[in-house]
Design a protein around this motif. Structure first.
Motif, short mmCIF file in Angstrom:
data_model
loop_
_atom_site.label_atom_id
_atom_site.label_comp_id
_atom_site.label_asym_id
_atom_site.label_seq_id
_atom_site.Cartn_x
_atom_site.Cartn_y
_atom_site.Cartn_z
N LEU A 89 14.76 -30.12 -34.31
CA LEU A 89 16.04 -30.26 -33.61
C LEU A 89 15.92 -29.77 -32.17
CD1 LEU A 89 18.95 -31.09 -33.76
CD2 LEU A 89 19.53 -28.83 -34.65
N ARG A 90 15.14 -28.71 -31.95
CA ARG A 90 14.92 -28.26 -30.59
C ARG A 90 14.22 -29.34 -29.75
NH1 ARG A 90 15.21 -22.64 -29.77
NH2 ARG A 90 15.75 -21.47 -31.68
N ILE A 91 13.27 -30.05 -30.41
CA ILE A 91 12.57 -31.13 -29.70
C ILE A 91 13.53 -32.27 -29.34
CG2 ILE A 91 10.78 -32.90 -29.94
CD1 ILE A 91 9.24 -30.95 -31.71
N LEU A 92 14.44 -32.62 -30.27
CA LEU A 92 15.41 -33.68 -29.99
C LEU A 92 16.36 -33.29 -28.86
CD1 LEU A 92 16.37 -34.95 -33.57
CD2 LEU A 92 14.92 -36.07 -31.88
N VAL A 93 16.83 -32.06 -28.88
CA VAL A 93 17.75 -31.61 -27.82
C VAL A 93 17.04 -31.57 -26.48
CG1 VAL A 93 19.15 -29.67 -27.04
CG2 VAL A 93 19.22 -30.36 -29.43
#
Length: 232
Positions: free
Chosen positions: A97-101
């Protein structure tokens, strides 16, 4: 005068839904490590991409790219709303999720650029319907003339001798009709015409005629004749 403000239920609902979605996107971005002003920029980016895709869909219904970017922005907004509903530990956000954000700004920039520079559809001139009451431009249909019917030969007829008409009594010629009344001329127009007539007489040495008045000033013939009679 002040206008009376009337609350609109649809507008109020849109403001409430937009504020909640904005807050959820901000909380998710902050939990994923985007602090400060960057956490507030994420919801603005998602909403702007959503609006841009919607406007492109309305102008070009067959554009699949607009539908794709609209779905991406909608999934991002819905994902943030669901993730902040207690299904995700906001204190321990997973790495994916950090990568997507973190990768969202580049994705949103790409989508906004493609939507802004997509070519607008141009109507095909062959597909434009032509009304039955309006003739097609540039099409002239000429019809060949029909041959004239042949007439049967005329038969000779006997010449009839008509009696000479009796001499008619000479009738007195009718009296000439009275001239038509002159067209009324406003005093201001008559004064202006007098100045023009004086200037014409000074230049040519002859009085101005009705034809010259009508040609120079574009006035009706009857009005020019009436002014010429009064100036004579």
């Amino acid at each position: 005068m002040f206008r009376t403000l009337r609350p609109d239920a649809v507008l109020v609902q849109a403001v409430i839904a937009g504020a909640l979605s904005f807050a959820h996107l901000h909380d998710l971005a902050a939990a994923a490590g985007q602090d400060g002003w960057k956490a507030w920029a994420y919801p603005v980016s998602v909403d702007l991409l959503l609006v841009a895709a919607w406007r492109r869909m309305r102008t070009d219904t067959g554009n699949r790219d607009a539908w794709l970017w609209f779905a991406i922005a909608l999934i991002a907004s819905l994902g943030a709303n669901v993730a902040t509903a207690g299904l995700l530990d906001m204190n321990d956000v997973p790495a994916w999720l950090r990568i997507l954000v973190a990768g969202w700004p580049a994705l949103a920039f790409l989508g906004g650029t493609l939507l802004a520079h997509a070519p607008h559809p141009t109507p095909d001139p062959e597909s434009v319907p032509v009304s039955e009451h309006e003739p097609a431009i540039g099409l002239v249909v000429e019809r060949a003339p029909e041959p004239a019917p042949e007439l049967p030969p005329a038969e000779p007829t006997a010449v009839e001798v008509q009696p000479e008409p009796a001499p008619q009594e000479e009738r007195p010629e009718p009296a000439p009709s009275a001239p038509a009344p002159a067209v009324p001329v406003p005093p201001a127009l008559l004064a202006h015409a007098q100045k023009i007539a004086d200037a014409h007489r000074a230049q040519t040495g002859e009085p101005i005629d009705a034809e010259t008045l009508r040609t120079r000033h574009g006035m009706p013939a009857a009005l020019a004749d009436s002014i010429a009679l009064q100036l004579a």
